[in-house]
Design a protein around this motif. Structure first.
Motif, mmCIF file in Angstrom:
data_model
loop_
_atom_site.group_PDB
_atom_site.id
_atom_site.type_symbol
_atom_site.label_atom_id
_atom_site.label_comp_id
_atom_site.label_asym_id
_atom_site.label_seq_id
_atom_site.Cartn_x
_atom_site.Cartn_y
_atom_site.Cartn_z
ATOM 1 N N HIS A 164 -8.730 -10.185 -7.226
ATOM 2 C CA HIS A 164 -7.732 -10.764 -8.125
ATOM 3 C C HIS A 164 -6.231 -10.337 -7.796
ATOM 4 C CE1 HIS A 164 -11.111 -12.415 -10.986
ATOM 5 N NE2 HIS A 164 -10.642 -13.375 -10.101
ATOM 6 N N LEU A 165 -6.533 -8.891 -7.660
ATOM 7 C CA LEU A 165 -5.296 -8.245 -7.358
ATOM 8 C C LEU A 165 -4.506 -8.440 -5.924
ATOM 9 C CD1 LEU A 165 -6.740 -4.872 -8.909
ATOM 10 C CD2 LEU A 165 -4.784 -6.203 -9.991
ATOM 11 N N ALA A 166 -5.501 -8.634 -4.984
ATOM 12 C CA ALA A 166 -5.263 -8.718 -3.398
ATOM 13 C C ALA A 166 -4.633 -10.165 -3.202
ATOM 14 C CB ALA A 166 -6.457 -8.420 -2.576
ATOM 15 N N GLU A 167 -5.129 -11.111 -4.021
ATOM 16 C CA GLU A 167 -4.588 -12.464 -3.904
ATOM 17 C C GLU A 167 -3.311 -12.504 -4.494
ATOM 18 O OE1 GLU A 167 -6.068 -14.858 -2.367
ATOM 19 O OE2 GLU A 167 -8.158 -14.896 -2.936
ATOM 20 N N ARG A 168 -2.709 -11.729 -5.346
ATOM 21 C CA ARG A 168 -1.400 -11.710 -6.019
ATOM 22 C C ARG A 168 -0.421 -10.675 -4.903
ATOM 23 N NH1 ARG A 168 -4.871 -12.557 -10.219
ATOM 24 N NH2 ARG A 168 -3.873 -13.989 -11.729
ATOM 25 N N TYR A 169 -1.358 -9.608 -4.340
ATOM 26 C CA TYR A 169 -0.420 -8.730 -3.755
ATOM 27 C C TYR A 169 0.136 -9.432 -2.235
ATOM 28 C CZ TYR A 169 0.713 -3.973 -1.923
ATOM 29 O OH TYR A 169 1.448 -3.104 -1.521
ATOM 30 N N PHE A 170 -0.766 -10.315 -1.684
ATOM 31 C CA PHE A 170 -0.172 -10.858 -0.283
ATOM 32 C C PHE A 170 0.790 -11.944 -0.734
ATOM 33 C CE2 PHE A 170 -3.566 -7.852 0.797
ATOM 34 C CZ PHE A 170 -2.932 -7.037 1.730
ATOM 35 N N ASP A 190 2.450 -10.856 8.604
ATOM 36 C CA ASP A 190 3.248 -9.881 8.002
ATOM 37 C C ASP A 190 2.761 -8.391 8.089
ATOM 38 O OD1 ASP A 190 5.097 -8.498 6.562
ATOM 39 O OD2 ASP A 190 5.170 -9.885 4.684
ATOM 40 N N VAL A 191 2.624 -7.885 9.309
ATOM 41 C CA VAL A 191 2.168 -6.476 9.284
ATOM 42 C C VAL A 191 2.628 -5.614 8.324
ATOM 43 C CG1 VAL A 191 1.972 -4.777 10.933
ATOM 44 C CG2 VAL A 191 1.636 -7.134 11.750
ATOM 45 N N SER A 192 3.760 -5.737 8.188
ATOM 46 C CA SER A 192 4.487 -4.688 7.254
ATOM 47 C C SER A 192 3.780 -4.753 5.843
ATOM 48 C CB SER A 192 5.973 -4.876 6.997
ATOM 49 O OG SER A 192 6.335 -6.352 6.507
ATOM 50 N N ALA A 229 -2.039 -0.386 3.155
ATOM 51 C CA ALA A 229 -2.689 0.612 3.587
ATOM 52 C C ALA A 229 -2.189 1.943 3.329
ATOM 53 C CB ALA A 229 -2.817 0.473 5.206
ATOM 54 N N THR A 230 -1.071 2.102 3.316
ATOM 55 C CA THR A 230 -0.405 3.480 2.982
ATOM 56 C C THR A 230 -0.522 3.783 1.460
ATOM 57 O OG1 THR A 230 1.741 2.517 3.102
ATOM 58 C CG2 THR A 230 0.842 3.532 5.147
ATOM 59 N N ARG A 231 -0.096 2.760 0.670
ATOM 60 C CA ARG A 231 0.026 2.996 -0.641
ATOM 61 C C ARG A 231 -1.228 2.857 -1.629
ATOM 62 N NH1 ARG A 231 5.278 -0.657 -2.852
ATOM 63 N NH2 ARG A 231 6.764 0.541 -1.627
ATOM 64 N N VAL A 232 -2.078 2.181 -1.113
ATOM 65 C CA VAL A 232 -3.274 1.736 -1.837
ATOM 66 C C VAL A 232 -4.373 2.837 -1.238
ATOM 67 C CG1 VAL A 232 -4.912 0.192 -2.624
ATOM 68 C CG2 VAL A 232 -2.936 -0.286 -2.332
ATOM 69 N N PHE A 233 -4.657 2.986 -0.004
ATOM 70 C CA PHE A 233 -5.805 3.522 0.500
ATOM 71 C C PHE A 233 -5.390 4.958 1.339
ATOM 72 C CE2 PHE A 233 -7.680 -0.347 0.248
ATOM 73 C CZ PHE A 233 -9.045 -0.071 -0.565
ATOM 74 N N THR A 273 0.195 -1.885 13.612
ATOM 75 C CA THR A 273 -0.795 -2.727 13.713
ATOM 76 C C THR A 273 -2.019 -1.961 13.427
ATOM 77 O OG1 THR A 273 0.160 -4.511 14.992
ATOM 78 C CG2 THR A 273 -2.324 -4.491 14.890
ATOM 79 N N LYS A 274 -1.968 -0.734 14.115
ATOM 80 C CA LYS A 274 -3.382 0.235 13.970
ATOM 81 C C LYS A 274 -3.390 0.629 12.396
ATOM 82 C CE LYS A 274 -4.913 4.623 15.682
ATOM 83 N NZ LYS A 274 -4.530 5.806 16.419
ATOM 84 N N THR A 275 -2.121 0.799 11.925
ATOM 85 C CA THR A 275 -1.936 1.325 10.523
ATOM 86 C C THR A 275 -2.765 0.393 9.408
ATOM 87 O OG1 THR A 275 -0.192 2.777 11.008
ATOM 88 C CG2 THR A 275 -0.829 2.129 8.816
ATOM 89 N N ALA A 276 -2.197 -1.072 9.764
ATOM 90 C CA ALA A 276 -2.584 -1.864 8.981
ATOM 91 C C ALA A 276 -4.002 -2.251 9.047
ATOM 92 C CB ALA A 276 -1.838 -3.404 9.316
ATOM 93 N N MET A 277 -4.729 -2.169 10.103
ATOM 94 C CA MET A 277 -6.301 -2.187 10.359
ATOM 95 C C MET A 277 -6.964 -1.251 9.884
ATOM 96 S SD MET A 277 -7.166 -5.020 12.002
ATOM 97 C CE MET A 277 -8.855 -4.359 12.107
#
Length: 389
Positions: free
Chosen positions: A198-204, A300-302, A308-312, A322-326
């Motif tokens: 539910h959070l991710a649906e809103r986040y993206f 939207d890779v950014s 990736a950086t803020r949540v995990f 792209t590597k960071t995102a993956m």
């Protein structure tokens, strides 16, 4: 940031022993109610007896309708509608998780409607009023205790459809985390998966200038990450549970999508899985959401780097975003697997024989498409299902 109107009138009664007040709360909306619940778990736990005592003490007459299943069925909704009309029921008390509450909302709509209750979920009728619905929450997951939504499965064709309307917020919801300690591990894991989704649906989102709600969503995500494993492992620490239970309510009460447009493609894809295979919604989301992420990553890779950086807490490779995102998506998958959730459709014995049918049905309600972050057509959904295989 988009214009918005936020109007959520659900009264939240949160904390220990709050279920003992249910009789006086529901009496404010009617002296004759429908008591709606699922299987035998509320009786085994002793919650049923507490509810009945409170109703009797408040002088509330009740008619019982149990039997709600995960992925709640239209046939039981119709039975509840018939009872409400025949018995002149004034309000509905839903005791259970999201499935029970969703079913109660559908009954509440149908009780004040002359046509087929399915008309609302099939977009053939617009909801305008609903019998008052109160809830006693027993599972942290769906957020239906403070949302304007309901999801129902029609056994005729096994079609699962969600519905949203401003008239569908519960009048009150009683939330005592202690009532949830005895849930099976799989239900706890599925619930945490649903909350995170539910959070991710809103986040993206494609909406710009939404730092404030970004930060609130990220905080809720990290709260789930920090506490979910302990819950699955059997913790009965009240504060551990309270954090996630409250996050689950806030995740889906529309506060976190103010000023932004979420996606919801993954949810609609998963609805096809749980309609046809009766898989638990949270388990289905654990499979579909990472596959969706990988499919739309380049849009939207950014934003995925931010996730990736803020949540995990993934280290940001500025030379290879792209590597960071993956790495962030893979961290999300590892979190889900740490809770015992499946990663692929094959793990839950779902083959590809219905992929084309599910992809077709997934876009029917959206006029040939689904999703907002990236608009998905039938072929896109088919590819996501194949990636999830």
């Amino acid at each position: 940031m988009d214009n918005f109107v936020f109007d959520n009138y659900t009264k939240i009664i949160f904390g220990k022993k709050t279920e003992e007040t249910v009789g006086e709360e529901i009496k404010k909306y009617g002296s004759k109610i429908l008591l709606h619940y699922g299987g035998g778990s509320i009786k085994k736990s002793g919650l049923y007896d507490k509810i009945i005592f409170s109703l009797n003490s408040a002088g509330v007459e009740y008619i019982e309708l149990g039997g709600v299943q995960p992925n709640p069925r239209l046939s039981l909704v119709k039975k509840g509608v018939d009872i409400c009309k025949r018995e002149n029921v004034e309000a509905i008390l839903a005791v259970g998780g999201g499935s029970v509450i969703d079913s109660a909302k559908a009954i509440g709509l149908g009780a004040l409607y002359d046509g087929d209750p399915w008309d609302f979920h099939a977009r053939k009728a617009i909801p305008e009023r609903m019998l008052p619905v109160g809830t006693v929450l027993t599972i942290p997951a769906a957020g239906s205790e403070s949302s304007d939504g309901s999801v129902i499965t029609n056994e005729d064709g096994w079609i699962k459809r969600g519905l949203h309307s401003g008239c569908m917020y519960p009048t009150f919801s009683i939330i005592n985390p202690e009532l949830m300690y005895t849930l099976p591990k799989t239900q706890i894991a599925n619930g945490c998966s649903d909350i995170f989704a539910h959070l991710a649906e809103r986040y993206f989102t494609n909406t710009k200038g939404v730092e404030f709600t970004d930060r609130m969503i990220e905080a809720a995500m990290k709260t789930v990450i920090n506490n979910a494993k302990a819950m699955v492992d059997g913790s009965k620490d009240y504060d551990t549970w309270a954090q996630v239970v409250w996050a689950g309510t806030i995740a889906h009460n529309n506060l976190l999508n103010t000023g932004r447009v979420g996606d919801w493609g993954s949810h609609n894809i998963e609805h096809e899985l749980s309609a046809h295979y009766d898989i638990a919604h949270g388990a289905g989301l654990a499979i579909v959401f990472p596959a969706w992420m990988k499919y739309v990553l380049k849009h939207d890779v950014s934003r995925f780097v931010q996730f990736a950086t803020r949540v995990f807490n993934v280290e940001n490779d500025v030379f290879n975003p792209t590597k960071t995102a993956m790495n962030g998506i893979e961290a999300y998958e590892r979190f889900l697997q740490s809770l015992g959730l499946p990663k692929t459709l094959s793990e839950v014995n779902i083959g590809d024989e219905k992929f084309e049918l599910m992809a077709k049905q997934a876009v029917e309600i959206g006029g040939g498409k689904q999703g907002n972050f990236v608009e998905l057509k039938e072929n896109d959904i088919l590819e996501i299902l194949r990636m999830a295989k």
